[in-house]
Design a protein around this motif. Structure first.
Motif, mmCIF file in Angstrom:
data_model
loop_
_atom_site.group_PDB
_atom_site.id
_atom_site.type_symbol
_atom_site.label_atom_id
_atom_site.label_comp_id
_atom_site.label_asym_id
_atom_site.label_seq_id
_atom_site.Cartn_x
_atom_site.Cartn_y
_atom_site.Cartn_z
ATOM 1 N N MET A 287 28.556 -21.601 -56.162
ATOM 2 C CA MET A 287 28.342 -22.900 -56.787
ATOM 3 C C MET A 287 26.841 -23.202 -56.744
ATOM 4 S SD MET A 287 29.921 -26.653 -55.738
ATOM 5 C CE MET A 287 30.964 -25.897 -54.575
ATOM 6 N N PRO A 288 26.251 -23.495 -57.882
ATOM 7 C CA PRO A 288 24.817 -23.801 -57.907
ATOM 8 C C PRO A 288 24.545 -25.181 -57.299
ATOM 9 C CG PRO A 288 25.771 -24.081 -60.082
ATOM 10 C CD PRO A 288 26.850 -23.515 -59.212
ATOM 11 N N ARG A 289 23.384 -25.302 -56.733
ATOM 12 C CA ARG A 289 22.991 -26.592 -56.144
ATOM 13 C C ARG A 289 22.292 -27.438 -57.201
ATOM 14 N NH1 ARG A 289 21.025 -25.273 -50.043
ATOM 15 N NH2 ARG A 289 23.028 -24.463 -49.402
ATOM 16 N N ASN A 290 22.513 -28.730 -57.148
ATOM 17 C CA ASN A 290 21.831 -29.626 -58.070
ATOM 18 C C ASN A 290 21.186 -30.808 -57.340
ATOM 19 O OD1 ASN A 290 24.106 -31.129 -57.469
ATOM 20 N ND2 ASN A 290 24.839 -31.287 -59.561
ATOM 21 N N GLU A 291 21.058 -30.696 -56.018
ATOM 22 C CA GLU A 291 20.417 -31.737 -55.215
ATOM 23 C C GLU A 291 19.212 -31.146 -54.500
ATOM 24 O OE1 GLU A 291 23.286 -33.126 -52.441
ATOM 25 O OE2 GLU A 291 24.590 -33.946 -53.964
ATOM 26 N N GLY A 292 18.113 -31.880 -54.559
ATOM 27 C CA GLY A 292 16.913 -31.460 -53.859
ATOM 28 C C GLY A 292 16.994 -31.780 -52.373
ATOM 29 N N LEU A 293 15.995 -31.328 -51.631
ATOM 30 C CA LEU A 293 15.989 -31.475 -50.178
ATOM 31 C C LEU A 293 15.994 -32.943 -49.744
ATOM 32 C CD1 LEU A 293 15.872 -29.933 -47.522
ATOM 33 C CD2 LEU A 293 13.393 -30.066 -47.648
ATOM 34 N N ILE A 294 15.169 -33.770 -50.365
ATOM 35 C CA ILE A 294 15.103 -35.196 -49.992
ATOM 36 C C ILE A 294 16.411 -35.891 -50.345
ATOM 37 C CG2 ILE A 294 13.931 -37.385 -50.465
ATOM 38 C CD1 ILE A 294 11.360 -35.757 -50.848
ATOM 39 N N ASP A 295 16.940 -35.591 -51.517
ATOM 40 C CA ASP A 295 18.211 -36.167 -51.952
ATOM 41 C C ASP A 295 19.322 -35.812 -50.959
ATOM 42 O OD1 ASP A 295 20.226 -37.331 -53.436
ATOM 43 O OD2 ASP A 295 20.168 -35.880 -55.067
ATOM 44 N N ARG A 296 19.369 -34.560 -50.545
ATOM 45 C CA ARG A 296 20.393 -34.122 -49.589
ATOM 46 C C ARG A 296 20.237 -34.831 -48.249
ATOM 47 N NH1 ARG A 296 20.880 -27.843 -49.261
ATOM 48 N NH2 ARG A 296 22.734 -28.454 -48.134
ATOM 49 N N ALA A 297 19.006 -34.946 -47.759
ATOM 50 C CA ALA A 297 18.760 -35.601 -46.471
ATOM 51 C C ALA A 297 19.185 -37.065 -46.519
ATOM 52 C CB ALA A 297 17.291 -35.478 -46.089
ATOM 53 N N LEU A 298 18.857 -37.746 -47.603
ATOM 54 C CA LEU A 298 19.237 -39.161 -47.736
ATOM 55 C C LEU A 298 20.753 -39.321 -47.797
ATOM 56 C CD1 LEU A 298 16.543 -40.448 -50.241
ATOM 57 C CD2 LEU A 298 16.733 -40.957 -47.807
ATOM 58 N N ARG A 299 21.428 -38.423 -48.491
ATOM 59 C CA ARG A 299 22.886 -38.490 -48.570
ATOM 60 C C ARG A 299 23.528 -38.273 -47.205
ATOM 61 N NH1 ARG A 299 25.423 -37.392 -53.770
ATOM 62 N NH2 ARG A 299 23.846 -37.495 -55.388
ATOM 63 N N ILE A 300 23.008 -37.329 -46.441
ATOM 64 C CA ILE A 300 23.564 -37.054 -45.109
ATOM 65 C C ILE A 300 23.379 -38.253 -44.191
ATOM 66 C CG2 ILE A 300 23.263 -35.628 -43.038
ATOM 67 C CD1 ILE A 300 22.654 -33.267 -44.983
ATOM 68 N N VAL A 301 22.183 -38.830 -44.208
ATOM 69 C CA VAL A 301 21.915 -40.010 -43.363
ATOM 70 C C VAL A 301 22.794 -41.177 -43.797
ATOM 71 C CG1 VAL A 301 20.175 -41.735 -42.777
ATOM 72 C CG2 VAL A 301 19.577 -39.308 -42.744
ATOM 73 N N LEU A 302 22.878 -41.427 -45.096
ATOM 74 C CA LEU A 302 23.707 -42.528 -45.601
ATOM 75 C C LEU A 302 25.171 -42.316 -45.226
ATOM 76 C CD1 LEU A 302 24.033 -45.097 -47.330
ATOM 77 C CD2 LEU A 302 24.362 -43.581 -49.289
ATOM 78 N N GLY A 303 25.650 -41.091 -45.377
ATOM 79 C CA GLY A 303 27.034 -40.786 -45.022
ATOM 80 C C GLY A 303 27.320 -41.047 -43.558
ATOM 81 N N LEU A 304 26.412 -40.600 -42.693
ATOM 82 C CA LEU A 304 26.605 -40.812 -41.254
ATOM 83 C C LEU A 304 26.565 -42.295 -40.888
ATOM 84 C CD1 LEU A 304 24.509 -37.849 -39.831
ATOM 85 C CD2 LEU A 304 27.003 -38.086 -39.849
ATOM 86 N N VAL A 305 25.677 -43.045 -41.530
ATOM 87 C CA VAL A 305 25.597 -44.489 -41.264
ATOM 88 C C VAL A 305 26.891 -45.176 -41.696
ATOM 89 C CG1 VAL A 305 24.448 -46.627 -41.981
ATOM 90 C CG2 VAL A 305 23.088 -44.640 -41.323
ATOM 91 N N LEU A 306 27.380 -44.837 -42.876
ATOM 92 C CA LEU A 306 28.618 -45.468 -43.349
ATOM 93 C C LEU A 306 29.808 -45.102 -42.469
ATOM 94 C CD1 LEU A 306 28.223 -45.096 -47.211
ATOM 95 C CD2 LEU A 306 28.153 -47.197 -45.882
ATOM 96 N N ILE A 307 29.903 -43.841 -42.074
ATOM 97 C CA ILE A 307 31.005 -43.428 -41.205
ATOM 98 C C ILE A 307 30.919 -44.125 -39.852
ATOM 99 C CG2 ILE A 307 31.998 -41.474 -39.949
ATOM 100 C CD1 ILE A 307 31.266 -39.755 -42.403
ATOM 101 N N SER A 308 29.709 -44.367 -39.364
ATOM 102 C CA SER A 308 29.565 -45.048 -38.068
ATOM 103 C C SER A 308 30.104 -46.475 -38.122
ATOM 104 C CB SER A 308 28.101 -45.051 -37.628
ATOM 105 O OG SER A 308 27.344 -45.948 -38.405
ATOM 106 N N LEU A 309 30.160 -47.069 -39.326
ATOM 107 C CA LEU A 309 30.704 -48.423 -39.456
ATOM 108 C C LEU A 309 32.195 -48.475 -39.136
ATOM 109 C CD1 LEU A 309 28.923 -49.660 -42.693
ATOM 110 C CD2 LEU A 309 28.375 -50.217 -40.327
ATOM 111 N N VAL A 310 32.858 -47.342 -39.161
ATOM 112 C CA VAL A 310 34.278 -47.300 -38.812
ATOM 113 C C VAL A 310 34.452 -47.540 -37.318
ATOM 114 C CG1 VAL A 310 36.315 -45.806 -38.719
ATOM 115 C CG2 VAL A 310 34.834 -45.749 -40.719
ATOM 116 N N PHE A 311 33.476 -47.093 -36.536
ATOM 117 C CA PHE A 311 33.607 -47.143 -35.082
ATOM 118 C C PHE A 311 32.834 -48.294 -34.435
ATOM 119 C CE2 PHE A 311 33.944 -42.740 -36.537
ATOM 120 C CZ PHE A 311 35.255 -42.496 -36.166
#
Length: 63
Positions: free
Chosen positions: A1-25
């Motif tokens: 599968m080809p990638r279509n996200e750059g390094l900064i985009d990927r880093a921001l998505r990972i951080v945002l995902g972790l922050v949102l998931i932390s809201l569950v706890f």
């Protein structure tokens, strides 16, 4: 599968995902925090289906 996200985009998505998931706890403890799984997974994989659908790409093109 080809990638279509750059390094900064990927880093921001990972951080945002972790922050949102932390809201569950901590914080408001809302089930809506599980929405963070989507940006986390797309950031880890490097591929966003919506980007592909609209022809967007933040990853530099390889020659």
């Amino acid at each position: 599968m080809p990638r279509n996200e750059g390094l900064i985009d990927r880093a921001l998505r990972i951080v945002l995902g972790l922050v949102l998931i932390s809201l569950v706890f901590v914080g408001p403890q809302s089930v809506w925090g599980w929405v963070g799984v989507v940006p986390l997974v797309t950031g880890l994989v490097g591929f966003c289906p919506l980007y592909a659908m609209f022809g967007l790409r933040t990853c530099p093109v390889r020659n």
